[in-house]
Design a protein around this motif. Structure first.
Motif, PDB file in Angstrom:
ATOM      1  N   PHE A 100      22.272  -7.461   5.760  1.00 33.52           N
ATOM      2  CA  PHE A 100      20.825  -7.625   5.652  1.00 33.52           C
ATOM      3  C   PHE A 100      20.346  -7.793   4.220  1.00 33.52           C
ATOM      4  CE2 PHE A 100      16.435  -6.327   5.483  1.00 33.52           C
ATOM      5  CZ  PHE A 100      15.901  -7.025   6.542  1.00 33.52           C
ATOM      6  N   MET A 129      18.217 -12.533   9.465  1.00 36.45           N
ATOM      7  CA  MET A 129      17.344 -11.379   9.279  1.00 36.45           C
ATOM      8  C   MET A 129      16.575 -11.052  10.552  1.00 36.45           C
ATOM      9  SD  MET A 129      15.706 -11.560   5.513  1.00 36.45           S
ATOM     10  CE  MET A 129      15.155 -13.233   5.593  1.00 36.45           C
ATOM     11  N   GLN A 130      16.071 -12.120  11.177  1.00 36.05           N
ATOM     12  CA  GLN A 130      15.198 -11.890  12.320  1.00 36.05           C
ATOM     13  C   GLN A 130      15.977 -11.543  13.586  1.00 36.05           C
ATOM     14  OE1 GLN A 130      12.125 -11.469  12.123  1.00 36.05           O
ATOM     15  NE2 GLN A 130      11.082 -11.980  14.002  1.00 36.05           N
ATOM     16  N   TYR A 131      17.108 -12.214  13.778  1.00 38.00           N
ATOM     17  CA  TYR A 131      17.804 -12.037  15.059  1.00 38.00           C
ATOM     18  C   TYR A 131      19.206 -11.458  14.915  1.00 38.00           C
ATOM     19  CZ  TYR A 131      14.003 -14.804  16.859  1.00 38.00           C
ATOM     20  OH  TYR A 131      12.762 -15.248  17.189  1.00 38.00           O
ATOM     21  N   ILE A 145      10.657  -6.548   8.969  1.00 37.68           N
ATOM     22  CA  ILE A 145      11.447  -7.741   9.242  1.00 37.68           C
ATOM     23  C   ILE A 145      12.548  -7.389  10.223  1.00 37.68           C
ATOM     24  CG2 ILE A 145      12.859  -9.567   8.264  1.00 37.68           C
ATOM     25  CD1 ILE A 145      11.858  -8.756   5.526  1.00 37.68           C
ATOM     26  N   GLY A 146      12.730  -8.208  11.230  1.00 37.92           N
ATOM     27  CA  GLY A 146      13.853  -8.008  12.138  1.00 37.92           C
ATOM     28  C   GLY A 146      13.488  -7.150  13.326  1.00 37.92           C
ATOM     29  N   TYR A 152       4.849  -4.059   8.730  1.00 44.54           N
ATOM     30  CA  TYR A 152       5.589  -5.148   9.302  1.00 44.54           C
ATOM     31  C   TYR A 152       7.042  -4.969   8.946  1.00 44.54           C
ATOM     32  CZ  TYR A 152       7.655  -9.494  10.103  1.00 44.54           C
ATOM     33  OH  TYR A 152       8.519 -10.418  10.558  1.00 44.54           O
ATOM     34  N   ASN A 203      10.322  -6.873  14.450  1.00 45.25           N
ATOM     35  CA  ASN A 203       9.138  -7.413  15.093  1.00 45.25           C
ATOM     36  C   ASN A 203       9.469  -8.724  15.778  1.00 45.25           C
ATOM     37  OD1 ASN A 203       6.868  -5.679  13.847  1.00 45.25           O
ATOM     38  ND2 ASN A 203       8.305  -6.201  12.227  1.00 45.25           N
ATOM     39  N   HIS A 217      15.910  -2.630  10.177  1.00 44.14           N
ATOM     40  CA  HIS A 217      15.615  -4.054  10.249  1.00 44.14           C
ATOM     41  C   HIS A 217      16.466  -4.710  11.322  1.00 44.14           C
ATOM     42  CE1 HIS A 217      13.028  -4.050   6.746  1.00 44.14           C
ATOM     43  NE2 HIS A 217      13.891  -3.275   6.151  1.00 44.14           N
ATOM     44  N   ILE A 242      -0.433  -9.012   7.070  1.00 46.95           N
ATOM     45  CA  ILE A 242       0.984  -9.308   6.905  1.00 46.95           C
ATOM     46  C   ILE A 242       1.584  -9.826   8.207  1.00 46.95           C
ATOM     47  CG2 ILE A 242       1.780  -6.951   7.385  1.00 46.95           C
ATOM     48  CD1 ILE A 242       3.654  -7.604   4.796  1.00 46.95           C
ATOM     49  N   VAL A 243       1.042  -9.385   9.319  1.00 45.98           N
ATOM     50  CA  VAL A 243       1.530  -9.854  10.615  1.00 45.98           C
ATOM     51  C   VAL A 243       1.180 -11.330  10.800  1.00 45.98           C
ATOM     52  CG1 VAL A 243       1.290  -9.603  13.096  1.00 45.98           C
ATOM     53  CG2 VAL A 243       1.403  -7.589  11.660  1.00 45.98           C
TER      54      VAL A 243
END
Ligand code: HEM
Lengths: 322, 202
Positions: free
Chosen positions: B42, B33-35, A287-288, A285, A290, A251, B156-157
Motif C-alpha cells: 500500500f 489502492m482501491q481494490y 482510501i481503499g 475518507y 470506501n 486501507h 473529500i468524498v
C-alpha cells in the motif's frame, strides 16, 4: 357541664377561631426562621459548597481572627468546570457521593485526601447501565492491557475517563484521543504513573505518512487496542510491538475501522449500498475502504460492454473484411 | 496515391510516451489502492501514484502549451456546424461500413489529422477529463484546500468521487483508444507512426 356549655357557646367558637389564626400565623414564622438559619450555615449545601472554591479561579478564605477575607488562587489541578460537570454523565451526583464527606471541612483533612474513590465497577455492576455497556467485559479487557498489568493499582478507569467531564459515546476522534494524550502528551500526568521521560508521540509515529491527518482522523485505540468483538470499545491496550503498522489493515475493504470506530454507527448503517452513505465517510475518507456498490457495478458493466464491443468488432473485422 | 505525412513531431512523441506510461502506472497503482489488485504494498502504491501523478500533470502542462505554440491545436478545433452529423457518419462507418470494405468517410490529410470521432474524444479527454483528474488528484494531495462540506457531503468524498470517476473514464478511453489505433492501413501502422512520426496514407 360548664365546659360543654362553653364549648358550644359562640364565645368559645370565636376563641378557638382566634387561637387558630394566631397559631397558623405563628407556625410559618417559626419555620421560615429555621430555614433562614439553615441557609446561613448550609446555603452552599451539596455541590455549590465545593464549587464556590473548586469552580472558580479564586476562592475566598476568611481569617477567623480579623474576619478579613483573603483571595487565594485555586490550583489549576483543583479546578472543576461546573458547566462541563453539568453536561457529564454523573451530573446528578453530589461531589461527596464520590469524594469523602470529610471534604466538607476545610482545610481538607489527610483522611479525606487519602480516602480511595470507588471504581466504575463498584457502582456499575449488575445495574442496567452495566449491562448495556458490558462493564464486566470492559473491565476484563482493561485488566489485560499494558496499563493495568504494569501499573495495576495506580492505573484506574478514571485515568482515561476524567471523572468530572466523562460523557459516554462522545465518539469524536478528538475526544477519544484527548484521553490518551492527557498523559502521552503531558509529562506531568504521565509521571504521576511512571517517573520516566515520556516518549514523544509525534516522533514515535514518524513512520506514519500524513501523520496529522491520521492522528486527527484515527483513534489511538484503533492501532493500539486489540479488537474485541463483544464490546463496542476495545480496552485492551497492547504493548507497542503489537500495534497496527500495516497500512492495509485500514486501507482495504475489510478495514479494521469498520470493526471499531464505526462499529456503532456502521451497525445501523452498513448495507449493500457500500460505504458511501455509511458512517465511515461522515468523518473521514479512507482510501481503499470506501467503495460505492452502485459505482462498482456500473464500472464493471461499462467495462464488460466496452470489452465485448471491441471483441465483436475484432471478430467482424477479421471475418468479414477480407 | 500513397503519401507520407509528418504528423507526430518529436515533442508529441515524447509527450505521448511519457503520458501513456504514467497513465498506466496510475491505473495500476490506483486499482491496487482501491481494490487491492496486483498486491502492491500500500505505501509503495501511494508513493508511485503520487509521483506519476505529478509527472503526468507536468506532462499535461507541456502538452497544453506546446499545442498552442506549435499550432498542433488546429487539428483539435471543432467546427460545430454539422459536427454531430459528421460524428454519426464516422460512427456508422466504424459499425457498418468498415466491414463492407468501404473507404473511410473522412480520410486523413495534411489538414485533417483526426476523424470527427477522434477529434471529439481527444478534445473531451484532453481538455475535460484529464484536467479534472489532475485537479481532483492535487486536491487530495493537499486536502486542506478542499471544502469541508458541500451540500452536507464531506468535500473529500466528492473530490474522491470525481477522481475515481474521471480516472475510470480515462481508463476506458485508453482501452478504446488503443483498440482504434489498430484500425489503420495495417493493425500496427498507427503505432509505427507514433514511433517514427510519419503517417502513411492509403
Ligand atoms: C499505452 C497506451 C497508449 C497507446 C498504445 C497509444 C497509442 C496512440 C497512437 C498509435 C496514436 C496515433 C494515432 C492517432 O493520432 O490517433 C495516439 C495518439 C494520441 N493519443 Fe494515445 N496511446 C496511448 C495512451 C494515451 C493516453 C493515456 C492518452 C491521454 C490521456 C492518449 C492521448 C492521445 C492523443 C491526444 C493523441 C493525438 C496526439 C496528437 O497527434 O496530437 N494516448 N496514441
Amino acid at each position: 357541664m360548664l365546659p360543654k356549655k362553653l364549648l358550644c357557646s359562640p364565645i368559645a367558637f370565636f376563641l378557638a377561631f382566634f387561637i387558630a389564626i394566631i397559631g397558623i400565623s405563628f407556625v410559618p414564622a417559626q419555620v421560615s426562621e429555621i430555614n433562614a438559619q439553615k441557609s446561613k450555615s448550609d446555603s452552599l449545601t451539596g455541590n455549590a459548597f465545593c464549587i464556590q472554591c473548586h469552580g472558580n479561579i479564586y476562592y475566598g478564605l476568611k481569617n477567623p481572627e480579623t474576619g478579613k477575607i483573603h483571595r487565594k488562587m485555586m490550583s489549576i489541578n483543583g479546578r472543576i468546570d461546573p458547566t462541563v460537570f453539568k453536561k457529564s454523565n454523573h451530573r446528578s451526583f453530589q461531589c461527596t457521593n464520590c469524594h469523602s464527606i470529610e471534604f466538607k471541612k476545610f482545610p481538607h483533612s489527610e483522611k479525606a485526601l487519602l480516602e480511595e474513590i470507588g471504581s466504575c465497577i463498584d457502582c456499575h455492576s449488575g445495574d442496567s447501565i452495566a449491562e448495556k455497556y458490558k462493564f464486566d467485559l470492559i473491565d476484563e479487557d482493561f485488566q489485560k492491557s499494558v496499563h493495568a498489568t504494569k501499573h495495576s493499582e495506580n492505573f484506574t478507569c478514571w485515568m482515561c475517563h476524567e471523572a468530572h467531564s466523562y460523557k459516554v459515546n462522545a465518539t469524536t476522534v478528538e475526544y477519544d484521543n484527548s484521553m490518551c494524550l492527557s498523559c502521552h502528551a503531558n509529562a506531568n500526568k504521565y509521571n504521576l504513573i511512571l517517573n520516566k521521560s515520556n516518549p514523544n508521540i509525534i516522533e514515535k509515529h514518524e513512520w506514519l505518512p500524513n501523520q496529522q491527518a491520521h492522528l486527527q482522523n484515527v483513534r489511538c485505540i484503533e492501532c493500539h487496542a486489540r479488537v474485541n468483538d463483544s464490546i463496542l470499545v476495545a480496552h485492551n491496550i497492547q504493548p507497542k510491538a503489537k500495534a497496527v503498522k500495516l497500512c492495509v489493515e485500514c486501507h482495504s475493504t475489510n478495514s479494521l475501522l469498520k470493526q471499531t470506530l464505526y462499529k456503532y454507527q456502521s451497525r445501523v448503517q452498513i448495507s449493500r449500498n457500500g460505504y458511501f452513505n455509511a458512517a465511515i465517510l461522515n468523518k473521514s475518507y479512507v482510501i481503499g475502504a470506501n467503495r460505492n456498490y452502485y459505482l462498482n457495478v456500473a464500472s464493471v458493466v461499462i467495462l464488460l460492454i466496452v470489452i465485448g464491443g471491441i471483441a465483436i468488432h475484432i471478430i467482424l473485422r477479421t471475418t468479414l473484411k477480407k | 496515391m500513397a503519401q507520407k505525412i509528418y504528423y507526430y513531431p518529436v515533442w508529441i512523441r515524447i509527450w505521448h510516451a511519457t503520458n501513456a506510461l504514467m497513465f498506466l502506472l496510475l491505473i495500476i497503482t490506483g486499482l491496487s489502492m482501491q481494490y487491492g489488485l496486483f498486491k502492491i504494498r500500500f505505501d509503495y502504491a501511494v508513493s508511485i501514484h503520487n509521483v506519476s501523478g505529478i509527472v503526468l500533470s507536468v506532462c499535461y502542462l507541456y502538452y497544453f502549451m506546446a499545442n498552442f505554440i506549435t499550432g498542433n491545436l488546429k487539428y483539435y478545433r471543432i467546427k460545430f456546424k454539422g459536427f454531430f452529423k459528421r460524428l454519426w457518419v464516422q460512427f456508422v462507418y466504424y459499425t457498418v461500413g468498415i466491414f463492407k470494405n468501404q473507404m473511410p468517410p473522412f480520410p486523413l490529410t495534411i489538414k485533417r489529422k483526426f476523424n470527427p470521432l477522434q477529434k471529439f474524444t481527444y478534445v473531451s479527454v484532453m481538455y475535460i477529463i484529464v484536467p479534472l483528474i489532475i485537479i481532483s488528484g492535487y486536491a487530495m494531495l493537499f486536502p486542506e484546500i478542499i471544502y469541508e462540506k458541500v451540500l452536507g457531503i464531506p468535500g473529500i468524498v466528492l473530490t474522491d468521487l470525481v477522481h475515481v470517476c474521471t480516472g475510470f473514464i480515462g481508463s476506458i478511453f485508453m482501452i478504446i483508444h488503443i483498440y482504434f489505433c489498430t484500425i489503420g492501413s495495417k493493425p500496427a501502422a498507427n503505432f509505427k507512426s507514433l514511433v517514427n512520426g510519419y503517417h502513411q496514407t492509403e
